[in-house]
Design a protein around this motif. Structure first.
Motif, mmCIF file in Angstrom:
data_model
loop_
_atom_site.group_PDB
_atom_site.id
_atom_site.type_symbol
_atom_site.label_atom_id
_atom_site.label_comp_id
_atom_site.label_asym_id
_atom_site.label_seq_id
_atom_site.Cartn_x
_atom_site.Cartn_y
_atom_site.Cartn_z
ATOM 1 N N UNK A 91 0.864 -1.593 0.396
ATOM 2 C CA UNK A 91 -0.657 0.127 -0.077
ATOM 3 C C UNK A 91 0.799 0.704 -0.027
ATOM 4 N N UNK A 92 1.835 0.570 -0.034
ATOM 5 C CA UNK A 92 2.954 2.257 -0.594
ATOM 6 C C UNK A 92 2.964 2.542 -1.720
ATOM 7 N N UNK B 60 -0.464 1.511 -3.328
ATOM 8 C CA UNK B 60 -1.401 2.246 -2.770
ATOM 9 C C UNK B 60 -2.759 2.173 -3.674
ATOM 10 N N UNK C 146 -7.184 -2.980 -2.611
ATOM 11 C CA UNK C 146 -6.537 -3.209 -0.837
ATOM 12 C C UNK C 146 -6.722 -4.664 -0.394
ATOM 13 N N UNK D 252 -3.333 -6.216 -0.338
ATOM 14 C CA UNK D 252 -2.075 -5.512 0.500
ATOM 15 C C UNK D 252 -2.218 -6.533 1.744
ATOM 16 N N UNK E 260 -0.782 0.255 5.967
ATOM 17 C CA UNK E 260 -1.693 0.355 4.812
ATOM 18 C C UNK E 260 -2.582 -1.358 5.489
ATOM 19 N N UNK F 113 -5.001 -1.328 8.202
ATOM 20 C CA UNK F 113 -6.281 0.240 6.846
ATOM 21 C C UNK F 113 -6.460 -1.172 6.410
ATOM 22 N N UNK G 267 -8.994 -3.469 8.268
ATOM 23 C CA UNK G 267 -10.387 -2.028 8.946
ATOM 24 C C UNK G 267 -11.831 -2.346 7.874
ATOM 25 N N UNK H 66 2.356 3.511 9.995
ATOM 26 C CA UNK H 66 2.758 5.134 9.730
ATOM 27 C C UNK H 66 1.462 6.042 10.488
#
Lengths: 585, 479
Positions: free
Chosen positions: A262-263, A298, A302, A305, A335, A338, A341, A391
């Motif tokens: 996710x970068x 990123x 998703x 990831x 990430x 996230x 999440x 992060x």
């Protein structure tokens, strides 16, 4: 074939009405026109399977066909992984020859037609277990061991093994026989579900060796141990990525796995461009030869990831089982958290702190637990050192991902915004950061033997001087330059000296970027000597002038090749200034 | 009413007339054969499928659901939001659905769904093409490259829209595509007038959502803008510069939608997916191997410089640096703050394509500027200043005036020369911490004197080609 039909869609969460039994985390393919979207079962209620799709679900309709695959998310392991650029699901990005990654793309992870020179290491009749070395091939600069498949349970006897020679990767190189007389063909390729740790070793060891990075503030102040875990939290712009790249370039290991989770894509491109050009000082090959890149940038889906970090660590475990030193860099684990999440939210689970799933701490600690040095079945050892970046939202280190990671790791490199603002790079705060390895007696012993007998004592003194400098600075700020004794200024400037010379390091300068342990010891001796000296200053202003001039000289030294003429010249100038200003007691 | 004529003609589509559920922004009905993210018209209002559960299809109505009846006519259009792509887009202004708002004809071309797939990382080229703007706060301290994505973090009262307009016009781009997200009508007209009065107005394209339009429509602007950008960068190998202002309003629209969808908010009431949502947009910036590129300069308005808020925070983690605008009361001008601004890609060019002393001069100047900031604190606390402090303060003021101010327009060599002169004026060589090699060469050359203001006109010319000269002569009005 077990199938199902799409029943509901909310973003990348799809509800599938399954026709028969499904397994948690089973992979399925959803047909969208001519292509198939890969997805993973994450929840089952009755006959409804909730699957997270690893791709964009645009255009998907109720009633679309779903085919269950009967296995979990797996990686393909075998020779040819090194220097590959994978996405989070281990698709070989170089094999996708289009500019855009169109929906439903999929490639082999390995080059299935490649041939390798196989040398047998085991003999016919031997009893073997999962992870035992059957033979080896030379992959780039490392001896890649062909091992008994990790999925095999119990003991097996080698019925036959191929002679030394050139074989296709899928050729059978050994026949094994289990207790019941069943025969199993073994090729150079095997598969493993990423979610499960890949074992095949006798025991895990406590870390005791220093993992050299050439970065002074790490190697000296907060050393990383081989087989240890560490993490780097920092607000954006504090130099996380530059630091990680420096570690990836310089760390003394055999294999580096970089997981870009996710970068930014351009950061990966930097590695694609630079690593094939840079030499690996250990083997004489190129850096890319020892590197595997998992690029799930990123903007890529998703759900993959989360898969990307597991894909990375599983490949690392595979190379560790060959008796190699592996370094895994995961950027950034936030990430990944996230992504968890987002899914948890779509499934309407009860949220924990900051809406992260409740089990986040255990997920993170299980992940870091996969690192470590191990003793293999043949008593050789291999290691995984795992460094993750975090992060933290708003640079706040009290947020759930940072806190959970802190509990799961042994060294902590706090990047400070104020250091970054004043361009003091690397921005690792020497006082906030810690390495628990400095408390390990076996690590301390190792440092004594490899660097100097009094090394730890000196490091602690260095840290104390930094702390004293910080306290002096606070006093000066409160009371004013004039109203504190000149010694306060001296203390402050001695800390500044350590900061400018040891802590700050130019990652973009060929010489300064890497400091050998020998040079580090030299530097430490010199700095300690100056810090122990007493000077006679008549006013506080003189202190700054004097220290600025020696810092300047030290900088020139840092930019010079160790023991070169230039290096010695600057050192002589430094000694001269010191002698002139030294107070004779 | 906003009825798309083209959509209206597709009368063979099945029409549903039984809405089972209505909320402020969504309506739900029973329908079959509907694709996820498909567009629909609900009583002529544009809507998109955001949830399917069995036969129940939930639509997000962009304009809001005011006045929609339970027997409203719902027609599915069989496609996701899309844009017709051709060179005819040049010089035109459109709304969030890609419909003209400049009173001219609707461009023809190949229709493509917006928000397409991402670029294969291994097919990207490393950015290499320096974009000169003449602004030292950018070129000297935070050098930009084609293919980069960078936001301006600015408080609401700062002239960010003028700044990005000027950066865009000075940058050597083949195409400038403006994504106006919740622009005030005044700002829209400012951009429109400025851009249409250049010598190549067809270079400019705008996708505009003003404060008068429904907030949720804003969500389509970045994807529309970038779909057009990809067309020109990929198909035409152009160097495209995308301006997105203001991304904070885009995020606000996201939070409205997620709130109406009953999602659990994370920090600052923003949806948990904010990072991914923003990344999908910003990662469209790219240097393509064929020579085309997409560079993104955006604006993220912040509140009183607070960058810990979710929006600037997530943005900063995605973009390749950020530029901070700050008013320097000392010189009475807006400057680009050297402390908090950053260009992550500058290392690829500075000291390589620019003069070799660039990196060290840049760092030394910022370090000295930081020393001045410390001295200023001392002064404010009522302490005496040392000689060094006083010199640092003097340096800082001149540095801000000659280099950091956004109205500077000179080339990079000149910026470096001015820096050396300022060093010589105020410091000794050993106070700089610069490599001896550079001191030997440039310290001796420096005069220690800065010639006043003769720079702007000629310095400006040294990096713009002829066709750009005219544009630069335009008196760009500051708001």
């Amino acid at each position: 074939m077990r199938t199902g039909k799409v029943k509901g869609i909310i973003s990348n969460l799809v509800i599938v009405a399954a026709d028969s039994a499904v397994a948690q985390n089973e992979i399925c393919h959803i047909r969208l026109g001519k292509i198939f979207l890969k997805a993973e079962v994450i929840k089952v209620i009755g006959s409804d399977a909730y699957v997270q799709v690893f791709e964009n679900t645009r255009g998907l309709k109720v009633g679309d066909e779903v085919i269950f695959q009967g296995h979990l998310l797996e990686v393909t392991l075998g020779p040819g992984i090194l220097s590959k650029k994978y996405d989070g699901l281990q698709n070989d990005l170089d094999k996708v020859d289009t500019v855009f990654l169109s929906s439903g793309y999929s490639t082999d992870a390995l080059d299935m037609n490649s041939e390798w020179n196989f040398i047998p290491l085991a003999k016919q009749g031997e009893i073997v277990f999962a992870g035992c070395w059957l033979g080896e091939v030379k992959e780039k600069n490392i001896p890649h061991k062909i091992m008994v498949p990790f999925k095999l349970d119990g003991e097996y006897q080698i019925k036959s093994i191929a002679e030394a020679g050139r074989y296709k990767i899928t050729d059978t190189i050994a026949m094994l026989r289990d207790k019941n007389g069943n025969e199993i063909e073994v090729s150079m390729v095997q598969k493993w579900p990423v979610i499960k740790p890949l074992k095949g070793y006798r025991e895990k060891l406590r870390p005791y060796k220093l993992l050299e990075t050439g970065i002074r503030v790490i190697d000296m102040m907060n050393p990383m141990a081989e087989g240890g875990t560490g993490f780097i939290p920092g607000p954006f712009g504090s130099g996380k990525t530059v630091l990680q790249h420096a570690i990836a370039r310089q760390a003394k290991v055999d294999v580096v796995i970089m997981v870009a989770c996710g970068e930014r894509a351009n950061e990966i491109v930097e590695i694609f461009v630079e690593f094939p050009q840079l030499n690996d000082p250990q083997t004489g090959g190129k850096l890319i030869d020892r590197t595997v890149i998992i690029a799930n940038t990123s903007n890529m889906p998703v759900a993959s990831r989360q898969a990307s970090v597991y894909t990375g660590i599983t490949i690392a475990e595979y190379y560790r089982a060959m008796g190699l030193k592996v370094l895994v860099l995961a950027d950034s684990t936030s990430r990944w958290a996230q992504a968890l999440r987002e899914m948890s939210n779509r499934m309407e689970e009860l949220p924990g702190p900051d809406a992260f799933p409740m089990d986040l701490p255990s997920v993170i600690s299980n992940f870091y637990a996969r690192a470590g040095e191990v003793k293999l079945l043949n008593d050789k050892s291999g290691s995984i050192t795992l460094v993750g970046t975090v992060s933290p939202a708003g640079g706040n280190l009290k947020e759930p991902v940072t806190e959970a990671t802190k509990k799961a790791t042994h060294s902590f490199y706090a990047l400070s915004q104020s250091r970054a603002d004043s361009k003091r790079y690397p921005a690792i705060d020497p006082i906030e950061s810690y390495s628990k390895f400095l408390e390990y007696p076996e690590v301390v012993l190792y440092l004594q033997q490899t660097i100097a007998p009094n090394w730890k004592t000196e490091v602690v003194k260095m840290k104390d001087r930094l702390l004293q400098g910080r306290e002096a600075m606070e006093q000066i700020n409160i009371l004013g330059d004039d109203n504190v004794p000149v010694e306060y200024h001296e203390k402050f400037w001695k800390a500044e000296l350590i900061d400018f010379v040891v802590l700050q390091q130019d990652a973009f300068d060929n010489v300064d970027a890497f400091t050998s342990l020998e040079r580090l010891y030299d530097m430490q001796t010199k700095i300690a000597e100056i810090c122990e000296m007493h000077f006679q200053f008549s006013s506080y202003e003189e202190v700054g002038v004097f220290f600025r001039s020696i810092i300047n000289l030290f900088k020139q030294i840092n930019y010079s090749i160790y023991q070169s003429e230039e290096f010695k010249n600057f050192n002589r100038q430094l000694d001269k200034i010191l002698n002139e200003n030294k107070q004779t007691v | 009413m906003k009825i798309n004529k083209q959509f209206k003609m597709q009368s063979f589509k099945k029409i549903y007339t039984r809405v089972t559920q209505l909320t402020k922004a969504t309506c739900t009905l029973e329908a079959t054969g509907v694709g996820y993210e498909e567009m629909a018209l609900v009583d002529g209002k544009s809507a998109q499928v955001i949830k399917i559960n069995g036969r129940n299809v939930t639509l997000q109505v962009f304009e809001g659901t005011e006045g929609i009846k339970t027997d409203a006519e719902v027609m599915f259009l069989g496609k996701a939001p899309s844009l017709r792509l051709s060179d005819e887009l040049g010089g035109r202004f459109f709304n969030a659905y890609g419909e003209p708002i400049d009173g001219k004809y609707k461009p023809q071309g190949k229709e493509l769904e917006i928000g397409g797939p991402s670029v294969n990382p291994v097919r990207r080229k490393q950015p290499f093409d320096l974009i000169e703007t003449g602004i030292a706060g950018i070129d000297l301290n935070n050098t930009l490259l084609a293919g980069q994505k960078i936001p301006f973090f600015a408080d609401a009262d700062q002239p960010y829209n003028s700044v990005i307009a000027i950066v865009a016009l000075r940058a050597n781009a083949d195409r400038i595509i403006l994504g106006g997200i919740g622009l005030s009508n005044d700002d829209y007209l400012y951009f429109k007038n400025l851009f249409t009065n250049t010598d190549m107005p067809e270079r400019i394209i705008g996708f505009i959502n003003t404060t008068e339009d429904p907030a949720v429509e804003r969500l389509l602007i970045p994807d529309m803008t970038l779909t057009a950008a990809e067309y020109f960068a990929v198909e035409k190998n152009e160097k495209v510069l995308v301006l997105l202002t203001d991304m904070t309003l885009y995020c606000d629209a996201l939070s409205i939608v997620s709130n109406r969808m009953d999602q659990i908010p994370s920090k600052d009431s923003m949806p948990g997916s904010l990072y991914s949502d923003l990344a999908k947009i910003y990662e469209k910036s790219v240097q393509l191997p064929s020579g085309g590129s997409i560079t993104m300069i955006s604006v993220t308005t912040i509140s009183e410089g607070d960058i810990t808020h979710s929006i600037p925070d997530n943005t900063g983690y995605i973009t390749e640096g950020q530029l901070f605008l700050r008013r320097d009361t000392e010189i009475g001008k807006v400057i680009i703050d050297p402390f908090r601004s950053l260009s992550r890609l500058k290392q690829l060019v500075i000291g390589k394509q620019t003069r070799e002393d660039h990196p060290q001069v840049m760092n030394a100047a910022i370090r000295l500027y930081a020393d001045a900031a410390k001295a200023k604190t001392k002064l404010e606390n009522g302490f005496d200043l040392s000689d060094y402090d006083k010199r640092a303060l003097k340096f800082a003021k001149e540095y801000a005036r000659h280099l950091l101010a956004i109205d500077v327009n000179i080339n990079i060599s000149r910026m470096l020369d001015i820096s050396w002169n300022l060093f010589k004026q105020n410091f000794q060589p050993d106070e700089l911490g610069i490599r001896k090699k550079f001191i030997d060469e440039y310290w001796t050359k420096a005069t220690g004197v800065i010639e006043e203001d003769k720079n702007s006109e000629e310095g400006n010319m040294s990096f713009v080609n002829t066709s750009f000269k005219q544009r630069n002569k335009l008196d760009v009005k500051w708001q």
